[in-house]
Design an enzyme around this catalytic site. Structure first.
Site, PDB file in Angstrom:
ATOM      1  N   SER A  15       6.487 -22.616   8.369  1.00 43.24           N
ATOM      2  CA  SER A  15       7.144 -22.186   7.114  1.00 43.24           C
ATOM      3  C   SER A  15       7.353 -23.311   6.109  1.00 43.24           C
ATOM      4  O   SER A  15       8.332 -23.318   5.373  1.00 43.24           O
ATOM      5  CB  SER A  15       8.513 -21.542   7.398  1.00 43.24           C
ATOM      6  N   TYR A  55       9.065  -7.429  11.357  1.00 42.13           N
ATOM      7  CA  TYR A  55      10.005  -8.454  11.831  1.00 42.13           C
ATOM      8  C   TYR A  55       9.261  -9.646  12.426  1.00 42.13           C
ATOM      9  O   TYR A  55       9.766 -10.757  12.483  1.00 42.13           O
ATOM     10  CB  TYR A  55      10.932  -7.890  12.901  1.00 42.13           C
ATOM     11  N   GLU A 142      -6.979 -22.171   4.920  1.00 37.68           N
ATOM     12  CA  GLU A 142      -5.690 -22.566   5.495  1.00 37.68           C
ATOM     13  C   GLU A 142      -5.670 -22.180   6.969  1.00 37.68           C
ATOM     14  O   GLU A 142      -6.001 -21.056   7.322  1.00 37.68           O
ATOM     15  CB  GLU A 142      -4.607 -21.795   4.714  1.00 37.68           C
ATOM     16  N   ASP A 149      -0.207 -26.819  18.465  1.00 36.43           N
ATOM     17  CA  ASP A 149      -0.107 -25.562  19.216  1.00 36.43           C
ATOM     18  C   ASP A 149      -1.404 -25.331  19.985  1.00 36.43           C
ATOM     19  O   ASP A 149      -2.487 -25.601  19.453  1.00 36.43           O
ATOM     20  CB  ASP A 149       0.038 -24.357  18.262  1.00 36.43           C
ATOM     21  N   LYS A 190       8.782 -40.290  10.821  1.00 35.15           N
ATOM     22  CA  LYS A 190       8.208 -40.303  12.181  1.00 35.15           C
ATOM     23  C   LYS A 190       7.554 -38.974  12.569  1.00 35.15           C
ATOM     24  O   LYS A 190       6.448 -38.973  13.128  1.00 35.15           O
ATOM     25  CB  LYS A 190       9.302 -40.678  13.190  1.00 35.15           C
ATOM     26  N   CYS A 382       5.201   4.797  -1.211  1.00 36.08           N
ATOM     27  CA  CYS A 382       4.625   5.304   0.036  1.00 36.08           C
ATOM     28  C   CYS A 382       5.658   6.126   0.805  1.00 36.08           C
ATOM     29  O   CYS A 382       5.968   7.234   0.390  1.00 36.08           O
ATOM     30  CB  CYS A 382       4.036   4.157   0.846  1.00 36.08           C
ATOM     31  N   GLY A 384       8.694   5.848   0.669  1.00 31.18           N
ATOM     32  CA  GLY A 384       9.743   6.101  -0.330  1.00 31.18           C
ATOM     33  C   GLY A 384       9.405   7.309  -1.203  1.00 31.18           C
ATOM     34  O   GLY A 384      10.276   8.102  -1.564  1.00 31.18           O
ATOM     35  N   HIS A 508       0.513   1.649  -2.958  1.00 35.49           N
ATOM     36  CA  HIS A 508       1.395   0.479  -3.036  1.00 35.49           C
ATOM     37  C   HIS A 508       1.091  -0.331  -4.296  1.00 35.49           C
ATOM     38  O   HIS A 508       0.214  -1.200  -4.260  1.00 35.49           O
ATOM     39  CB  HIS A 508       1.179  -0.436  -1.829  1.00 35.49           C
ATOM     40  N   GLU A 510       2.704  -2.689  -5.514  1.00 36.15           N
ATOM     41  CA  GLU A 510       3.115  -4.093  -5.367  1.00 36.15           C
ATOM     42  C   GLU A 510       1.971  -5.023  -4.965  1.00 36.15           C
ATOM     43  O   GLU A 510       2.004  -6.219  -5.245  1.00 36.15           O
ATOM     44  CB  GLU A 510       4.284  -4.204  -4.373  1.00 36.15           C
TER      45      GLU A 510
HETATM   46  N1  GLN Z   1       4.621   6.287   7.398  1.00 32.24           N
HETATM   47  C1  GLN Z   1       4.066   6.850   6.209  1.00 32.24           C
HETATM   48  C2  GLN Z   1       2.605   7.235   6.407  1.00 32.24           C
HETATM   49  O1  GLN Z   1       1.957   6.726   7.295  1.00 32.24           O
HETATM   50  C3  GLN Z   1       4.214   5.910   5.042  1.00 32.24           C
HETATM   51  C4  GLN Z   1       3.478   4.611   5.210  1.00 32.24           C
HETATM   52  C5  GLN Z   1       3.906   3.535   4.239  1.00 32.24           C
HETATM   53  O2  GLN Z   1       5.009   3.587   3.695  1.00 32.24           O
HETATM   54  N2  GLN Z   1       3.086   2.521   4.069  1.00 32.24           N
HETATM   55  O3  GLN Z   1       2.093   8.056   5.679  1.00 32.24           O
END
Ligand code: GLN
Length: 531
Positions: A15, A55, A142, A149, A190, A382, A384, A508, A510
């Site tokens: 990181s 996560y 990269e 490791d 170091k 999506c 949402g 998406h 974003e």
């Molecule tokens: N779980 C939902 C689907 O598979 C939405 C997926 C997401 O939000 N990327 O359609």
């Protein structure tokens, strides 16, 4: 001209921002007129991060060609504004899969298949692929993980071989940390020396050392690192902590990283990097006149990296609107009937995030109901968007128990259904509807207003879809389909025109927001929050 190669490795700690250094270098070389691309090699055994829980590894970034990739590819695109593809992200898993497939086909003609040369050959092939068809002058690769490791060893070995084969045409940048010991009041080199030693043990000599630091490094420290690590003192440069990643290209320019790299690659410096528009963006980032707060409702909010591209999209869209977007992180599982109003009453907009599975769903529905009823600007991405459909079905259409078959396979009202193309899918990895698809916008809609064009292309990552059988019922009650896939007729955008700004996208947005091209929907959403 054959492509030249730059490798970026990291030592001492993870990181440290290898991805940002690599992206910044790409930006600087691009600003000097070079054609560049960034690549990420990830040492884990998953074929791609698509099956990883956020996560574990933060957001899964999706490219136009439908690759599920590391979130660093998002940085590459946001900095350079150049789309990446599957070839830009390779994992150990994919390397082994390719080698094992070849072995099964008999391509190795009876030979014993080994890490050296077969795995390293496959790694080298993946690196050279990007430089092969004269699309790029410089390929910046990269290596994920930290030097030393076990997992990274084959990658480092492949780099060693490549450098040997390609001679002076490659440069290796090693990024390390110089910790500051407050008790002693000293910066320590170091760990850097040890990490360079470990590279040297693998036969790799770095050409440039970038030192991540909280405090300015004086020349004594730089000379010391140069001496111990066999690099030129000018090639020891600092990467000082900054308040926004978008300043890093400027810092790297001031440290002359681009000049050093070009000189070492034997490439002309051309002109000074043209960073005028970047500077303007940075100026806007700092000099905003208003602030808004947007609630980000999701279930991985403890780890902000899980929503990396959304956060960055707000930064881009904020700058366009001369405002700063503060994010109020809300864990959907903590929202209840009793606290939803209290939690959301002060926010200027609500974004309900993408996701999978049942956890936290009820909280998302409550947040959407609040946004719809209180006329608060809403963007659903999506999952949402799917939740906005379910909320509308339950609370406006009164379809009690309406749901997505993802959460409730036997629901009476499957307003979100499994896509036809998904019905026979058994494997989880790489099998969703992935990558860029065309979408046609309805004139006069919020989306059309935002994009200013009828035909768009956006990236997807899902298995479920709005069930078209209900479309008329929804439209009659005021939730419209305003974006449709021209080939399949799938609903890609829903809106409530009577609301101040209520938009849900099956795709998406974003993933496509960059510094140069802030995403129109985020820009319009922020504008609605301001009004
Ligand atoms: N779980 C939902 C689907 O598979 C939405 C997926 C997401 O939000 N990327 O359609």
């Amino acid at each position: 001209m054959a492509a030249k190669y730059v490798f970026v490795t990291g030592g001492v700690a993870s990181s440290l921002g290898k991805g940002i250094i690599a992206s910044s270098l790409a930006k600087l070389l691009q600003a000097r007129g070079y054609r560049v691309t960034n690549q990420k090699l990830d040492p884990y055994i998953n074929i791609d991060p698509g099956t990883l829980n956020p996560y574990e590894h933060g957001e899964c970034y999706v490219t136009n060609d439908g690759a599920e990739t590391d979130l660093d590819l998002g940085h590459y695109e946001r900095f350079t504004n150049i789309p990446t593809s599957q070839a830009n992200n390779i994992t150990t898993g994919r390397i082994y899969q390719n080698v094992i497939d070849k072995e099964r086909r008999g391509d190795y003609l009876g030979k014993t298949v080994q890490i050296i040369p077969h795995i390293t050959d496959e790694i080298k092939r993946s690196i050279k692929l990007l430089g092969a068809d004269d699309k790029y002058d410089v390929v910046i690769t990269e290596i994920g993980g930290t030097v030393g490791d076990i997992e990274s060893l084959p990658f480092i070995e492949a780099v060693r071989q490549l450098r040997w084969e390609k001679g002076e045409r490659s440069v290796l940048i090693h990024l390390t940390l110089v910790p500051y010991l407050a008790a002693a009041g000293e910066l320590k080199t170091k760990p850097t020396q040890h990490s360079v030693k470990s590279l040297l043990e693998n036969g790799v000599q770095p050409d440039i050392i970038v030192l991540r630091t909280e405090h300015n490094l004086n020349n004594t420290i730089r000379r010391k690192v140069a001496l111990f690590c066999n690099v030129d003192p000018e090639a020891v440069i600092q990467s000082l902590d900054v308040d926004t990643i978008y300043k890093v290209p400027m810092n790297m320019r001031d440290e002359k990283l681009d000049e050093i790299v070009l000189n070492q690659l034997g490439l002309p410096l051309n002109h000074e990097p043209d960073l005028e528009s970047w500077e303007r963006f940075l100026y806007k980032l700092k000099n905003y006149n208003r602030k808004i707060t947007v609630a980000l409702v999701g279930k991985y909010v403890e780890l902000h990296d899980a929503y990396k591209s959304i956060v960055e999209s707000f930064i881009h869209a904020g700058a366009v609107n001369d405002c700063k977007v503060e994010i109020k992180w809300i864990h959907s599982a903590t929202l209840t009937n009793d606290n939803v109003v209290g939690t959301l009453k002060d926010v200027d907009g609500i974004l309900v995030a993408p996701g999978f599975g049942q956890r936290g769903i009820e909280g998302k529905l409550l947040a959407i109901e609040y946004a719809r009823m209180a006329n608060v600007p809403f963007l659903g991405i999506c999952l949402g968007m799917q939740m906005a459909v379910i909320e509308f079905a339950r609370n406006v259409l009164r379809l009690e128990g309406a749901d997505s078959v993802e959460m409730a396979p036997r629901t009476k009202y499957p307003v979100i259904d499994l896509m036809e193309s998904q019905k026979d899918v058994v494997n989880k990895g790489g099998t969703m509807r992935l990558g860029a698809y065309k979408c046609e916008l309805k004139e006069g809609s919020r989306a059309y207003e935002a994009y200013g064009t009828k035909e768009i292309e956006e990236r997807h990552r899902h298995r479920y879809e709005f069930n078209s059988q209900y479309r008329k019922q929804f439209e009659d009650a005021g939730m419209l389909t305003t974006g449709v896939n021209p080939e399949t007729g799938l609903t890609e955008i829903i809106e409530i025109p009577s609301h101040k700004w209520f938009v849900g996208t099956q795709f998406h947005p974003e993933y496509k927001s960059t510094v140069t091209n802030p995403h129109p929907l985020f820009v319009a959403f922020v504008k609605a929050c301001l009004s």
